[in-house]
Design a protein around this motif. Structure first.
Motif, PDB file in Angstrom:
ATOM      1  N   LEU A   1       0.339   8.564  -0.018  1.00  0.00           N
ATOM      2  CA  LEU A   1       0.402   8.138   1.059  1.00  0.00           C
ATOM      3  C   LEU A   1       0.599   7.782   2.778  1.00  0.00           C
ATOM      4  N   HIS A   2      -0.172   6.900   3.345  1.00  0.00           N
ATOM      5  CA  HIS A   2      -0.533   6.916   4.621  1.00  0.00           C
ATOM      6  C   HIS A   2       0.058   5.524   5.589  1.00  0.00           C
ATOM      7  N   SER A   3      -0.607   4.930   6.719  1.00  0.00           N
ATOM      8  CA  SER A   3      -0.736   3.536   7.416  1.00  0.00           C
ATOM      9  C   SER A   3      -1.521   3.940   8.466  1.00  0.00           C
ATOM     10  N   HIS A   4      -1.656   2.996   9.108  1.00  0.00           N
ATOM     11  CA  HIS A   4      -3.334   3.154  10.740  1.00  0.00           C
ATOM     12  C   HIS A   4      -2.738   1.198  11.064  1.00  0.00           C
ATOM     13  N   PRO A   5      -3.050   1.258  11.902  1.00  0.00           N
ATOM     14  CA  PRO A   5      -3.207   0.293  12.619  1.00  0.00           C
ATOM     15  C   PRO A   5      -3.992  -1.116  12.776  1.00  0.00           C
TER      16      PRO A   5
ATOM     17  N   ILE B   1       0.066  -0.256  -2.148  1.00  0.00           N
ATOM     18  CA  ILE B   1       0.197  -1.030  -1.241  1.00  0.00           C
ATOM     19  C   ILE B   1       1.227  -1.460  -0.650  1.00  0.00           C
ATOM     20  N   ASP B   2       2.093  -0.981  -0.149  1.00  0.00           N
ATOM     21  CA  ASP B   2       3.192  -1.977   0.419  1.00  0.00           C
ATOM     22  C   ASP B   2       4.161  -2.191  -0.979  1.00  0.00           C
ATOM     23  N   GLY B   3       4.323  -0.122  -2.033  1.00  0.00           N
ATOM     24  CA  GLY B   3       5.251  -0.626  -3.047  1.00  0.00           C
ATOM     25  C   GLY B   3       4.545  -1.079  -3.641  1.00  0.00           C
ATOM     26  N   GLN B   4       3.554  -2.068  -4.192  1.00  0.00           N
ATOM     27  CA  GLN B   4       2.787  -2.718  -4.606  1.00  0.00           C
ATOM     28  C   GLN B   4       1.617  -1.759  -5.594  1.00  0.00           C
ATOM     29  N   VAL B   5       1.820  -1.103  -7.362  1.00  0.00           N
ATOM     30  CA  VAL B   5       0.691  -0.671  -7.794  1.00  0.00           C
ATOM     31  C   VAL B   5      -0.243  -1.257  -8.734  1.00  0.00           C
ATOM     32  N   ALA B   6      -1.356  -0.912  -8.377  1.00  0.00           N
ATOM     33  CA  ALA B   6      -2.689  -1.440  -9.416  1.00  0.00           C
ATOM     34  C   ALA B   6      -3.775  -0.922  -9.516  1.00  0.00           C
ATOM     35  N   GLU B   7      -4.175  -0.669 -10.954  1.00  0.00           N
ATOM     36  CA  GLU B   7      -5.120  -0.209 -12.024  1.00  0.00           C
ATOM     37  C   GLU B   7      -6.495  -0.914 -10.861  1.00  0.00           C
ATOM     38  N   LEU B   8      -7.540  -0.471 -10.620  1.00  0.00           N
ATOM     39  CA  LEU B   8      -8.353  -0.605 -10.141  1.00  0.00           C
ATOM     40  C   LEU B   8      -9.658   0.258 -10.402  1.00  0.00           C
ATOM     41  N   GLY B   9     -10.909  -0.445 -10.957  1.00  0.00           N
ATOM     42  CA  GLY B   9     -12.210  -0.176 -11.323  1.00  0.00           C
ATOM     43  C   GLY B   9     -13.201  -0.675 -11.023  1.00  0.00           C
ATOM     44  N   PRO B  10     -14.738  -0.204 -10.964  1.00  0.00           N
ATOM     45  CA  PRO B  10     -15.668  -0.544  -9.924  1.00  0.00           C
ATOM     46  C   PRO B  10     -15.552  -2.703 -10.238  1.00  0.00           C
ATOM     47  N   GLY B  11     -16.359  -2.361  -8.970  1.00  0.00           N
ATOM     48  CA  GLY B  11     -16.209  -3.984  -8.784  1.00  0.00           C
ATOM     49  C   GLY B  11     -15.235  -5.035  -8.397  1.00  0.00           C
ATOM     50  N   ASP B  12     -14.138  -3.941  -8.030  1.00  0.00           N
ATOM     51  CA  ASP B  12     -12.672  -4.316  -8.033  1.00  0.00           C
ATOM     52  C   ASP B  12     -12.568  -4.428  -5.915  1.00  0.00           C
TER      53      ASP B  12
ATOM     54  N   TYR C   1      -9.534  -3.802  -2.815  1.00  0.00           N
ATOM     55  CA  TYR C   1      -8.105  -4.131  -2.142  1.00  0.00           C
ATOM     56  C   TYR C   1      -9.126  -4.528  -0.728  1.00  0.00           C
ATOM     57  N   PHE C   2      -7.196  -4.950   0.230  1.00  0.00           N
ATOM     58  CA  PHE C   2      -7.294  -5.217   1.499  1.00  0.00           C
ATOM     59  C   PHE C   2      -5.256  -4.931   1.926  1.00  0.00           C
ATOM     60  N   VAL C   3      -5.883  -3.736   3.044  1.00  0.00           N
ATOM     61  CA  VAL C   3      -4.747  -3.511   3.708  1.00  0.00           C
ATOM     62  C   VAL C   3      -4.577  -3.945   4.713  1.00  0.00           C
ATOM     63  N   SER C   4      -3.152  -4.511   4.901  1.00  0.00           N
ATOM     64  CA  SER C   4      -2.928  -5.371   6.689  1.00  0.00           C
ATOM     65  C   SER C   4      -2.050  -3.798   7.384  1.00  0.00           C
ATOM     66  N   PRO C   5      -2.613  -3.915   8.647  1.00  0.00           N
ATOM     67  CA  PRO C   5      -2.204  -2.984   9.412  1.00  0.00           C
ATOM     68  C   PRO C   5      -0.802  -2.710   9.230  1.00  0.00           C
ATOM     69  N   ASP C   6      -1.077  -1.555   8.992  1.00  0.00           N
ATOM     70  CA  ASP C   6       0.670  -0.147   9.222  1.00  0.00           C
ATOM     71  C   ASP C   6       1.173  -0.888   8.065  1.00  0.00           C
ATOM     72  N   LEU C   7       0.465  -1.032   6.876  1.00  0.00           N
ATOM     73  CA  LEU C   7       0.883  -0.771   5.389  1.00  0.00           C
ATOM     74  C   LEU C   7       1.214   0.728   5.519  1.00  0.00           C
ATOM     75  N   VAL C   8       1.940   0.652   4.235  1.00  0.00           N
ATOM     76  CA  VAL C   8       1.720   2.028   3.875  1.00  0.00           C
ATOM     77  C   VAL C   8       1.117   1.881   2.086  1.00  0.00           C
ATOM     78  N   HIS C   9       0.087   2.848   1.874  1.00  0.00           N
ATOM     79  CA  HIS C   9      -0.804   2.564   0.979  1.00  0.00           C
ATOM     80  C   HIS C   9      -1.110   3.597   1.062  1.00  0.00           C
TER      81      HIS C   9
ATOM     82  N   PHE D   1     -13.111  -0.294   7.845  1.00  0.00           N
ATOM     83  CA  PHE D   1     -12.369  -0.442   8.852  1.00  0.00           C
ATOM     84  C   PHE D   1     -12.257  -1.513   9.884  1.00  0.00           C
ATOM     85  N   THR D   2     -11.576  -1.685  10.571  1.00  0.00           N
ATOM     86  CA  THR D   2     -11.511  -2.430  11.499  1.00  0.00           C
ATOM     87  C   THR D   2     -10.131  -2.426  12.502  1.00  0.00           C
ATOM     88  N   PRO D   3     -10.246  -1.592  14.103  1.00  0.00           N
ATOM     89  CA  PRO D   3     -11.412  -1.638  14.476  1.00  0.00           C
ATOM     90  C   PRO D   3     -12.407   0.014  13.578  1.00  0.00           C
TER      91      PRO D   3
END
Length: 114
Positions: free
Chosen positions: A51-55, A71-82, A84-92, A106-108
């Motif tokens: 778990l970490h965060s970045h801008p 991501i931000d306390g929400q948990v999901a199981e993902l497989g091939p083709g799935d 996910y998106f992480v907004s700035p500063d969210l713990v994931h 990543f951007t930037p």
């Protein structure tokens, strides 16, 4: 094996060196400039992306394997083709439920990876 040059027009994965991060995780930067970076991250089964965060904004594609993502306390199981998106500063973070590869964008760009 080489590292990729900033703003190189092509990134041939077979020619780009992996960086061993330890604990069953390795990555290679496929292409980047100041504004965007594409990184391939390979996990052995059971490996953890702590778990970490970045801008940076992050969008990731599951190329192979199965992952439990938090991501931000929400948990999901993902497989091939799935994806996910992480907004700035969210713990994931991620746990590899089986061997697999994530493609992170990543951007930037992540200066801390260079």
């Amino acid at each position: 094996m080489v590292t990729v040059d900033k703003a190189a027009p092509f990134g041939k994965a077979a020619e780009i060196a992996w960086q061993d991060l330890g604990a069953g995780v390795k990555r290679r930067i496929l292409c980047f400039d100041d504004h965007l970076m594409v990184v391939e991250v390979a996990f052995e089964a059971g490996a953890v992306g702590a778990l970490h965060s970045h801008p940076h904004r992050q969008a990731s594609y599951v190329q192979s394997g199965r992952f439990e993502l938090t991501i931000d306390g929400q948990v999901a199981e993902l497989g091939p083709g799935d994806v996910y998106f992480v907004s700035p500063d969210l713990v994931h973070g991620a746990v590899a439920l089986e061997p697999g590869v994530l493609v992170d964008v990543f951007t930037p760009a992540r200066e801390d990876f260079l």
